[in-house]
Scaffold this motif. Structure first.
Motif, PDB file in Angstrom:
ATOM      1  N   ALA A  48     -42.178 -27.074 -15.949  1.00 20.82           N
ATOM      2  CA  ALA A  48     -42.984 -27.467 -16.875  1.00 20.82           C
ATOM      3  C   ALA A  48     -43.596 -28.525 -15.696  1.00 20.82           C
ATOM      4  O   ALA A  48     -45.256 -29.214 -16.397  1.00 20.82           O
ATOM      5  CB  ALA A  48     -41.858 -28.939 -17.800  1.00 20.82           C
ATOM      6  N   ALA A  49     -43.542 -29.569 -15.234  1.00 24.69           N
ATOM      7  CA  ALA A  49     -44.462 -30.874 -14.709  1.00 24.69           C
ATOM      8  C   ALA A  49     -44.857 -29.872 -12.903  1.00 24.69           C
ATOM      9  O   ALA A  49     -45.639 -30.345 -12.977  1.00 24.69           O
ATOM     10  CB  ALA A  49     -43.271 -31.659 -13.716  1.00 24.69           C
ATOM     11  N   GLY A  50     -45.020 -28.240 -12.917  1.00 23.21           N
ATOM     12  CA  GLY A  50     -45.699 -27.612 -12.139  1.00 23.21           C
ATOM     13  C   GLY A  50     -45.046 -27.401 -10.909  1.00 23.21           C
ATOM     14  O   GLY A  50     -45.314 -27.216  -9.511  1.00 23.21           O
ATOM     15  N   TYR A  51     -43.816 -27.994 -10.867  1.00 26.41           N
ATOM     16  CA  TYR A  51     -42.979 -27.410  -9.703  1.00 26.41           C
ATOM     17  C   TYR A  51     -42.540 -25.979  -9.281  1.00 26.41           C
ATOM     18  O   TYR A  51     -42.147 -25.093 -10.286  1.00 26.41           O
ATOM     19  CB  TYR A  51     -41.707 -28.047  -9.364  1.00 26.41           C
ATOM     20  N   GLU A  52     -42.408 -25.181  -8.536  1.00 24.94           N
ATOM     21  CA  GLU A  52     -41.765 -23.662  -7.551  1.00 24.94           C
ATOM     22  C   GLU A  52     -40.379 -24.682  -7.166  1.00 24.94           C
ATOM     23  O   GLU A  52     -40.065 -25.261  -7.029  1.00 24.94           O
ATOM     24  CB  GLU A  52     -42.664 -23.710  -6.340  1.00 24.94           C
ATOM     25  N   VAL A  53     -40.074 -23.895  -8.483  1.00 29.19           N
ATOM     26  CA  VAL A  53     -37.867 -24.339  -8.382  1.00 29.19           C
ATOM     27  C   VAL A  53     -37.163 -22.985  -7.597  1.00 29.19           C
ATOM     28  O   VAL A  53     -37.172 -22.234  -8.367  1.00 29.19           O
ATOM     29  CB  VAL A  53     -37.526 -25.047  -9.477  1.00 29.19           C
ATOM     30  N   SER A  54     -36.310 -23.455  -7.095  1.00 32.20           N
ATOM     31  CA  SER A  54     -35.391 -22.553  -6.154  1.00 32.20           C
ATOM     32  C   SER A  54     -34.139 -23.032  -6.130  1.00 32.20           C
ATOM     33  O   SER A  54     -33.833 -24.016  -6.995  1.00 32.20           O
ATOM     34  CB  SER A  54     -35.642 -22.110  -4.724  1.00 32.20           C
ATOM     35  N   ARG A  55     -32.990 -22.557  -6.485  1.00 29.93           N
ATOM     36  CA  ARG A  55     -31.678 -22.693  -6.946  1.00 29.93           C
ATOM     37  C   ARG A  55     -30.995 -21.599  -5.628  1.00 29.93           C
ATOM     38  O   ARG A  55     -31.115 -20.396  -5.257  1.00 29.93           O
ATOM     39  CB  ARG A  55     -30.731 -22.293  -7.838  1.00 29.93           C
ATOM     40  N   ILE A  56     -29.753 -22.074  -4.577  1.00 24.78           N
ATOM     41  CA  ILE A  56     -28.858 -21.982  -4.687  1.00 24.78           C
ATOM     42  C   ILE A  56     -27.747 -22.492  -4.949  1.00 24.78           C
ATOM     43  O   ILE A  56     -26.894 -23.814  -4.758  1.00 24.78           O
ATOM     44  CB  ILE A  56     -29.088 -23.170  -2.391  1.00 24.78           C
ATOM     45  N   ASP A  57     -26.992 -21.242  -5.340  1.00 28.53           N
ATOM     46  CA  ASP A  57     -25.444 -21.106  -5.892  1.00 28.53           C
ATOM     47  C   ASP A  57     -24.624 -21.041  -4.319  1.00 28.53           C
ATOM     48  O   ASP A  57     -24.612 -20.307  -4.191  1.00 28.53           O
ATOM     49  CB  ASP A  57     -25.567 -19.594  -6.276  1.00 28.53           C
ATOM     50  N   VAL A  58     -24.189 -21.989  -4.390  1.00 36.69           N
ATOM     51  CA  VAL A  58     -23.199 -21.947  -2.581  1.00 36.69           C
ATOM     52  C   VAL A  58     -22.433 -21.220  -2.535  1.00 36.69           C
ATOM     53  O   VAL A  58     -22.150 -20.160  -2.104  1.00 36.69           O
ATOM     54  CB  VAL A  58     -22.554 -23.506  -1.941  1.00 36.69           C
ATOM     55  N   ALA A  59     -21.478 -21.226  -4.153  1.00 37.75           N
ATOM     56  CA  ALA A  59     -20.492 -20.320  -4.301  1.00 37.75           C
ATOM     57  C   ALA A  59     -20.795 -19.029  -3.813  1.00 37.75           C
ATOM     58  O   ALA A  59     -20.103 -17.782  -3.641  1.00 37.75           O
ATOM     59  CB  ALA A  59     -19.533 -20.493  -5.978  1.00 37.75           C
ATOM     60  N   GLN A  60     -21.949 -18.473  -4.330  1.00 41.16           N
ATOM     61  CA  GLN A  60     -22.133 -16.685  -4.486  1.00 41.16           C
ATOM     62  C   GLN A  60     -23.075 -15.887  -2.575  1.00 41.16           C
ATOM     63  O   GLN A  60     -23.165 -15.506  -2.660  1.00 41.16           O
ATOM     64  CB  GLN A  60     -23.893 -16.611  -5.394  1.00 41.16           C
ATOM     65  N   LEU A  61     -22.795 -17.684  -1.276  1.00 42.15           N
ATOM     66  CA  LEU A  61     -22.975 -17.087  -0.261  1.00 42.15           C
ATOM     67  C   LEU A  61     -21.951 -16.901   0.291  1.00 42.15           C
ATOM     68  O   LEU A  61     -21.000 -16.608  -0.346  1.00 42.15           O
ATOM     69  CB  LEU A  61     -23.457 -18.696   0.277  1.00 42.15           C
ATOM     70  N   PRO A  62     -22.158 -15.797   1.582  1.00 43.97           N
ATOM     71  CA  PRO A  62     -20.766 -15.030   1.931  1.00 43.97           C
ATOM     72  C   PRO A  62     -19.630 -16.606   2.579  1.00 43.97           C
ATOM     73  O   PRO A  62     -20.266 -17.224   3.293  1.00 43.97           O
ATOM     74  CB  PRO A  62     -21.071 -14.299   2.914  1.00 43.97           C
ATOM     75  N   ALA A  63     -18.724 -16.402   2.151  1.00 45.77           N
ATOM     76  CA  ALA A  63     -17.678 -17.157   2.113  1.00 45.77           C
ATOM     77  C   ALA A  63     -17.263 -17.465   3.934  1.00 45.77           C
ATOM     78  O   ALA A  63     -17.258 -18.324   4.671  1.00 45.77           O
ATOM     79  CB  ALA A  63     -15.797 -16.635   1.344  1.00 45.77           C
ATOM     80  N   GLU A  64     -17.345 -16.278   4.405  1.00 43.55           N
ATOM     81  CA  GLU A  64     -17.316 -15.942   5.782  1.00 43.55           C
ATOM     82  C   GLU A  64     -18.323 -17.521   6.462  1.00 43.55           C
ATOM     83  O   GLU A  64     -18.038 -17.736   7.301  1.00 43.55           O
ATOM     84  CB  GLU A  64     -16.859 -14.831   6.153  1.00 43.55           C
ATOM     85  N   ASP A  65     -19.240 -16.800   5.776  1.00 47.49           N
ATOM     86  CA  ASP A  65     -20.187 -18.062   6.753  1.00 47.49           C
ATOM     87  C   ASP A  65     -20.412 -19.007   7.052  1.00 47.49           C
ATOM     88  O   ASP A  65     -21.136 -19.871   8.079  1.00 47.49           O
ATOM     89  CB  ASP A  65     -21.856 -17.123   6.262  1.00 47.49           C
ATOM     90  N   LEU A  66     -19.511 -19.653   5.373  1.00 49.79           N
ATOM     91  CA  LEU A  66     -19.745 -21.309   5.266  1.00 49.79           C
ATOM     92  C   LEU A  66     -18.469 -21.372   5.682  1.00 49.79           C
ATOM     93  O   LEU A  66     -18.725 -23.004   6.153  1.00 49.79           O
ATOM     94  CB  LEU A  66     -19.819 -20.824   3.765  1.00 49.79           C
ATOM     95  N   ILE A  67     -17.486 -20.371   5.431  1.00 55.58           N
ATOM     96  CA  ILE A  67     -16.272 -21.557   6.737  1.00 55.58           C
ATOM     97  C   ILE A  67     -15.951 -21.370   8.060  1.00 55.58           C
ATOM     98  O   ILE A  67     -15.759 -22.130   8.636  1.00 55.58           O
ATOM     99  CB  ILE A  67     -14.375 -20.766   5.923  1.00 55.58           C
ATOM    100  N   LEU A  68     -16.855 -20.708   8.558  1.00 52.86           N
ATOM    101  CA  LEU A  68     -16.322 -20.263   9.933  1.00 52.86           C
ATOM    102  C   LEU A  68     -18.059 -21.049  10.664  1.00 52.86           C
ATOM    103  O   LEU A  68     -19.033 -20.585  12.005  1.00 52.86           O
ATOM    104  CB  LEU A  68     -16.501 -18.854  10.102  1.00 52.86           C
ATOM    105  N   ALA A  69     -18.109 -21.532   9.902  1.00 54.07           N
ATOM    106  CA  ALA A  69     -20.127 -22.176  10.279  1.00 54.07           C
ATOM    107  C   ALA A  69     -21.037 -21.686  10.599  1.00 54.07           C
ATOM    108  O   ALA A  69     -21.525 -21.759  12.466  1.00 54.07           O
ATOM    109  CB  ALA A  69     -19.421 -23.554  10.689  1.00 54.07           C
ATOM    110  N   ARG A  70     -21.617 -20.252  10.225  1.00 50.42           N
ATOM    111  CA  ARG A  70     -22.196 -19.024  10.861  1.00 50.42           C
ATOM    112  C   ARG A  70     -24.101 -19.876  10.483  1.00 50.42           C
ATOM    113  O   ARG A  70     -24.829 -19.795   9.106  1.00 50.42           O
ATOM    114  CB  ARG A  70     -21.983 -17.901  10.475  1.00 50.42           C
TER     115      ARG A  70
END
Length: 185
Positions: free
Chosen positions: A30-52
């Motif tokens: 409403a204030a004119g921002y373009e808003v994105s969202r990162i749902d971290v739990a939806q990122l591949p678990a291996e990428d997160l855990i193995l710090a890819r």
């Protein structure tokens, strides 16, 4: 156009935190921002855990953070701190990846006992990543977000007011920061 990203550190889709993030997103749009969202739990678990760092998903998420003027970091409180899944993502953001960003923490917990979790667990991590513009944040208690009979979520008025005030501060501070950067050019 001003850009904001919401980093969702909840491992549970449809949690009470969702209602707060949705209200924040609507307020920013409403204030004119373009808003994105990162749902971290939806990122591949291996990428997160193995710090890819070279994962296409991590690169895309980090790109959203890099482009954002404002960052909302949302998490439920587990064991007096933010979630582990959020920490794994924060570890993948470049060392100074939050420099120059206006940051708004948005936490929800079972009781007021963990009210200071933003100050004691999150803010030191963000500071180590170059964040210098960390707002006070909003800490909500589960009881302030009720599940409706229709399956939706309803935010208590007092919490809506606090969230609205925090968003106004985020919008004002982001505007000031953008104006300062333009003056420096």
């Amino acid at each position: 156009m001003k850009k904001a990203v919401i980093i969702n550190g909840s491992p549970t889709p449809g949690s009470r935190l969702t209602a707060l993030m949705e209200q924040a997103e609507k307020g920013l749009e409403a204030a004119g921002y373009e808003v994105s969202r990162i749902d971290v739990a939806q990122l591949p678990a291996e990428d997160l855990i193995l710090a890819r760092f070279d994962s296409e998903y991590v690169i895309k998420a980090n790109g959203l953070v890099a482009e954002a003027d404002a960052v909302i970091i949302a998490s439920p409180v587990y064991k007096a701190s933010f979630t582990g899944v959020l920490k794994t993502f924060l570890d993948l953001i470049p060392q100074k990846g939050l420099a120059g960003k206006i940051i708004l923490p948005l936490f929800i917990g079972g009781s007021l006992a963990h009210l200071l979790s933003i100050d004691y667990s999150l803010k030191p991590v963000l500071s180590s990543m170059g964040a210098r513009f960390i707002l006070g944040g909003v800490y909500a208690v589960d009881a302030q977000v009720a599940r409706t009979e229709e399956g939706g979520l309803e935010i208590a008025e007092v919490l809506q007011e606090r969230l609205h005030a925090a968003l106004e501060e985020l919008i004002a501070e982001t505007g000031l920061r953008i104006a300062q950067r333009q003056e420096q050019k």
